[in-house]
Scaffold this active site. Structure first.
Site, PDB file in Angstrom:
ATOM      1  N   ARG A  88       0.824  -1.206   0.000  1.00 34.90           N
ATOM      2  CA  ARG A  88       0.000   0.000   0.000  1.00 34.90           C
ATOM      3  C   ARG A  88       0.855   1.251   0.000  1.00 34.90           C
ATOM      4  O   ARG A  88       0.315   2.353  -0.027  1.00 34.90           O
ATOM      5  CB  ARG A  88      -0.853   0.007   1.258  1.00 34.90           C
ATOM      6  CG  ARG A  88      -2.317  -0.344   1.037  1.00 34.90           C
ATOM      7  CD  ARG A  88      -3.010  -0.217   2.379  1.00 34.90           C
ATOM      8  NE  ARG A  88      -4.421  -0.044   2.291  1.00 34.90           N
ATOM      9  CZ  ARG A  88      -5.316  -1.021   2.374  1.00 34.90           C
ATOM     10  NH1 ARG A  88      -4.916  -2.272   2.462  1.00 34.90           N
ATOM     11  NH2 ARG A  88      -6.592  -0.744   2.347  1.00 34.90           N
ATOM     12  N   ARG A 127     -21.376  -1.969   2.518  1.00 33.96           N
ATOM     13  CA  ARG A 127     -20.597  -3.197   2.761  1.00 33.96           C
ATOM     14  C   ARG A 127     -20.962  -3.771   4.135  1.00 33.96           C
ATOM     15  O   ARG A 127     -21.092  -3.031   5.097  1.00 33.96           O
ATOM     16  CB  ARG A 127     -19.098  -2.889   2.718  1.00 33.96           C
ATOM     17  CG  ARG A 127     -18.247  -4.093   3.164  1.00 33.96           C
ATOM     18  CD  ARG A 127     -16.854  -4.074   2.632  1.00 33.96           C
ATOM     19  NE  ARG A 127     -16.014  -3.016   3.181  1.00 33.96           N
ATOM     20  CZ  ARG A 127     -14.736  -2.842   2.822  1.00 33.96           C
ATOM     21  NH1 ARG A 127     -14.187  -3.627   1.928  1.00 33.96           N
ATOM     22  NH2 ARG A 127     -14.042  -1.862   3.352  1.00 33.96           N
ATOM     23  N   ARG A 160     -18.392  -2.317   9.246  1.00 32.30           N
ATOM     24  CA  ARG A 160     -17.097  -2.079   9.903  1.00 32.30           C
ATOM     25  C   ARG A 160     -17.014  -0.644  10.387  1.00 32.30           C
ATOM     26  O   ARG A 160     -17.445   0.267   9.692  1.00 32.30           O
ATOM     27  CB  ARG A 160     -15.964  -2.333   8.898  1.00 32.30           C
ATOM     28  CG  ARG A 160     -15.446  -3.761   8.929  1.00 32.30           C
ATOM     29  CD  ARG A 160     -14.584  -4.082   7.732  1.00 32.30           C
ATOM     30  NE  ARG A 160     -13.529  -3.118   7.450  1.00 32.30           N
ATOM     31  CZ  ARG A 160     -12.695  -3.213   6.413  1.00 32.30           C
ATOM     32  NH1 ARG A 160     -12.792  -4.234   5.581  1.00 32.30           N
ATOM     33  NH2 ARG A 160     -11.779  -2.297   6.212  1.00 32.30           N
ATOM     34  N   ARG A 171      -9.642   7.592   4.411  1.00 31.48           N
ATOM     35  CA  ARG A 171      -8.957   6.469   3.765  1.00 31.48           C
ATOM     36  C   ARG A 171      -8.735   6.734   2.282  1.00 31.48           C
ATOM     37  O   ARG A 171      -7.724   6.302   1.717  1.00 31.48           O
ATOM     38  CB  ARG A 171      -9.762   5.177   3.970  1.00 31.48           C
ATOM     39  CG  ARG A 171      -9.694   4.699   5.417  1.00 31.48           C
ATOM     40  CD  ARG A 171     -10.750   3.682   5.726  1.00 31.48           C
ATOM     41  NE  ARG A 171     -10.542   2.436   5.016  1.00 31.48           N
ATOM     42  CZ  ARG A 171     -11.467   1.505   4.855  1.00 31.48           C
ATOM     43  NH1 ARG A 171     -12.668   1.677   5.349  1.00 31.48           N
ATOM     44  NH2 ARG A 171     -11.187   0.408   4.208  1.00 31.48           N
TER      45      ARG A 171
HETATM   46  P1  ADP Z   1     -11.964  -3.784  -1.136  1.00 27.83           P
HETATM   47  O1  ADP Z   1     -11.401  -5.120  -0.705  1.00 27.83           O
HETATM   48  O2  ADP Z   1     -11.292  -3.230  -2.354  1.00 27.83           O
HETATM   49  O3  ADP Z   1     -12.014  -2.801  -0.015  1.00 27.83           O
HETATM   50  P2  ADP Z   1     -14.536  -5.201  -1.280  1.00 27.83           P
HETATM   51  O4  ADP Z   1     -14.234  -6.368  -2.150  1.00 27.83           O
HETATM   52  O5  ADP Z   1     -14.695  -5.448   0.159  1.00 27.83           O
HETATM   53  O6  ADP Z   1     -13.469  -4.010  -1.583  1.00 27.83           O
HETATM   54  O7  ADP Z   1     -15.860  -4.495  -1.867  1.00 27.83           O
HETATM   55  C1  ADP Z   1     -16.405  -3.328  -1.239  1.00 27.83           C
HETATM   56  C2  ADP Z   1     -17.933  -3.420  -1.231  1.00 27.83           C
HETATM   57  O8  ADP Z   1     -18.446  -3.307  -2.568  1.00 27.83           O
HETATM   58  C3  ADP Z   1     -18.470  -4.754  -0.696  1.00 27.83           C
HETATM   59  O9  ADP Z   1     -19.684  -4.510  -0.033  1.00 27.83           O
HETATM   60  C4  ADP Z   1     -18.684  -5.587  -1.966  1.00 27.83           C
HETATM   61  O10 ADP Z   1     -19.714  -6.564  -1.793  1.00 27.83           O
HETATM   62  C5  ADP Z   1     -19.086  -4.518  -2.980  1.00 27.83           C
HETATM   63  N1  ADP Z   1     -18.591  -4.782  -4.349  1.00 27.83           N
HETATM   64  C6  ADP Z   1     -17.444  -5.393  -4.719  1.00 27.83           C
HETATM   65  N2  ADP Z   1     -17.305  -5.426  -6.064  1.00 27.83           N
HETATM   66  C7  ADP Z   1     -18.403  -4.793  -6.574  1.00 27.83           C
HETATM   67  C8  ADP Z   1     -18.854  -4.499  -7.903  1.00 27.83           C
HETATM   68  N3  ADP Z   1     -18.140  -4.844  -8.995  1.00 27.83           N
HETATM   69  N4  ADP Z   1     -20.030  -3.832  -8.025  1.00 27.83           N
HETATM   70  C9  ADP Z   1     -20.757  -3.483  -6.936  1.00 27.83           C
HETATM   71  N5  ADP Z   1     -20.381  -3.730  -5.661  1.00 27.83           N
HETATM   72  C10 ADP Z   1     -19.227  -4.385  -5.461  1.00 27.83           C
HETATM   73  P1  ADP Z   2     -10.096  -2.180   2.335  1.00 27.08           P
HETATM   74  O1  ADP Z   2     -10.242  -3.585   1.856  1.00 27.08           O
HETATM   75  O2  ADP Z   2     -11.411  -1.517   2.504  1.00 27.08           O
HETATM   76  O3  ADP Z   2      -9.151  -1.360   1.515  1.00 27.08           O
HETATM   77  P2  ADP Z   2      -8.446  -3.338   4.341  1.00 27.08           P
HETATM   78  O4  ADP Z   2      -9.226  -4.380   5.034  1.00 27.08           O
HETATM   79  O5  ADP Z   2      -7.511  -3.740   3.274  1.00 27.08           O
HETATM   80  O6  ADP Z   2      -9.479  -2.268   3.774  1.00 27.08           O
HETATM   81  O7  ADP Z   2      -7.641  -2.454   5.382  1.00 27.08           O
HETATM   82  C1  ADP Z   2      -8.231  -1.929   6.540  1.00 27.08           C
HETATM   83  C2  ADP Z   2      -7.190  -1.123   7.295  1.00 27.08           C
HETATM   84  O8  ADP Z   2      -6.096  -1.969   7.697  1.00 27.08           O
HETATM   85  C3  ADP Z   2      -6.537  -0.002   6.495  1.00 27.08           C
HETATM   86  O9  ADP Z   2      -7.298   1.194   6.489  1.00 27.08           O
HETATM   87  C4  ADP Z   2      -5.204   0.156   7.254  1.00 27.08           C
HETATM   88  O10 ADP Z   2      -5.379   0.855   8.473  1.00 27.08           O
HETATM   89  C5  ADP Z   2      -4.860  -1.287   7.598  1.00 27.08           C
HETATM   90  N1  ADP Z   2      -4.023  -1.921   6.546  1.00 27.08           N
HETATM   91  C6  ADP Z   2      -4.376  -2.969   5.754  1.00 27.08           C
HETATM   92  N2  ADP Z   2      -3.370  -3.291   4.910  1.00 27.08           N
HETATM   93  C7  ADP Z   2      -2.357  -2.425   5.162  1.00 27.08           C
HETATM   94  C8  ADP Z   2      -1.047  -2.215   4.620  1.00 27.08           C
HETATM   95  N3  ADP Z   2      -0.562  -2.977   3.614  1.00 27.08           N
HETATM   96  N4  ADP Z   2      -0.289  -1.219   5.148  1.00 27.08           N
HETATM   97  C9  ADP Z   2      -0.741  -0.456   6.147  1.00 27.08           C
HETATM   98  N5  ADP Z   2      -1.966  -0.574   6.691  1.00 27.08           N
HETATM   99  C10 ADP Z   2      -2.779  -1.561   6.221  1.00 27.08           C
END
Ligand code: ADP
Ligand code: ADP
Ligand code: ZN
Length: 213
Positions: A88, A127, A160, A171
């Site tokens: 990241r 989500r 969350r 974020r």
């Molecule tokens: P990330 O890991 O990048 O944070 P997630 O996979 O958790 O994202 O997806 C974020 C939210 O959007 C979840 O509630 C998921 O079910 C939804 N989501 C994921 N992909 C899509 C898509 N292509 N279109 C609409 N909603 C989506």
């Molecule tokens: P999302 O899928 O919505 O992007 P994540 O579950 O990946 O969120 O991350 C949630 C939180 O965990 C981030 O906002 C950060 O605080 C921490 N985090 C996750 N991965 C990393 C990383 N590679 N470096 C630093 N912080 C991280």
């Protein structure tokens, strides 16, 4: 196959990473999931990470990189893995590149799931995450069969804390400042593939699997 998922918070990295992991039989490694598991278990790492996560900030690189290098050295990762949420920052990417170089290895592809900021807030507020198994759903775009109950394990679904709009804005700022430069980093490395993340979940996956073969 060694895969990195890039993209803003809520772009759909986790959703696609899980599908890739299932199709290709490789582990899905999510740093966010690892931090949340540590938090739940009350470990030192979990306590440290929570302070940053609650504010929408990144956990420091020192706490993150070793963790991932250790994880990708486990026996189940010999045939590859899909990294979700790591790297990241540029220092994290360099740490990964160097750790792999020591073993004469390199990543195969970095998949950038692109979604404009306007769509992200809506994605995040809808989500829902399972307290039991960590599965994620969306109340509108990927609903469970029974509202509030995980399809996979029957666990309770929650919003969350860091998915509330104030934290999501923070974020997104952090993403643009610290993570977006990785698009350049992996373009220069010659392994960037961009996919349109505004399409429905199955179409995004279809584009990815066409590319992965
Ligand atoms: P990330 O890991 O990048 O944070 P997630 O996979 O958790 O994202 O997806 C974020 C939210 O959007 C979840 O509630 C998921 O079910 C939804 N989501 C994921 N992909 C899509 C898509 N292509 N279109 C609409 N909603 C989506
Ligand atoms: P999302 O899928 O919505 O992007 P994540 O579950 O990946 O969120 O991350 C949630 C939180 O965990 C981030 O906002 C950060 O605080 C921490 N985090 C996750 N991965 C990393 C990383 N590679 N470096 C630093 N912080 C991280
Ligand atoms: Zn569950």
């Amino acid at each position: 196959m060694k895969i990195i998922m890039l993209g803003a918070p809520g772009a759909g990295k986790g959703t696609q990473a899980k599908k890739i992991a299932a199709k290709y039989g490789i582990p899905h490694i999510s740093t966010g999931d690892i931090f949340r598991a540590n938090l739940k278990q009350g470990t030192e790492l979990g306590k440290k990470a929570k302070v940053y996560m609650d504010q929408g900030l990144l956990v420091p690189d020192e706490l993150t990189c070793d963790l991932v290098v250790d994880r990708i050295s486990q026996p189940d990762a010999v045939n590859g893995y899909v990294l979700d949420g790591f790297p990241r920052t540029i220092p994290q990417a360099e740490c990964l590149t160097n750790a792999l170089k020591e073993r004469n290895e390199s990543m195969d592809i970095a998949i950038d799931v692109t979604v404009p900021d306007e769509n992200i807030i809506n994605r995040m507020s809808g989500r829902r995450a399972c307290l039991g198994c960590g599965a994620t759903y969306h109340i509108e775009f990927n609903p469970t069969k029974t509202e509030g109950v995980c399809d996979a394990c029957g666990g309770e679904l929650v919003l969350r804390d860091d998915d509330k709009p104030e934290t999501v804005k923070k974020r997104l700022d952090v993403y643009h400042a610290q993570t977006q430069p990785l698009i350049d980093y992996y373009t220069k490395a010659g392994i960037l593939y961009s996919v349109d993340g505004t399409q429905d979940i199955d179409k995004v996956f279809e584009d990815i699997t066409k590319k992965l073969g």
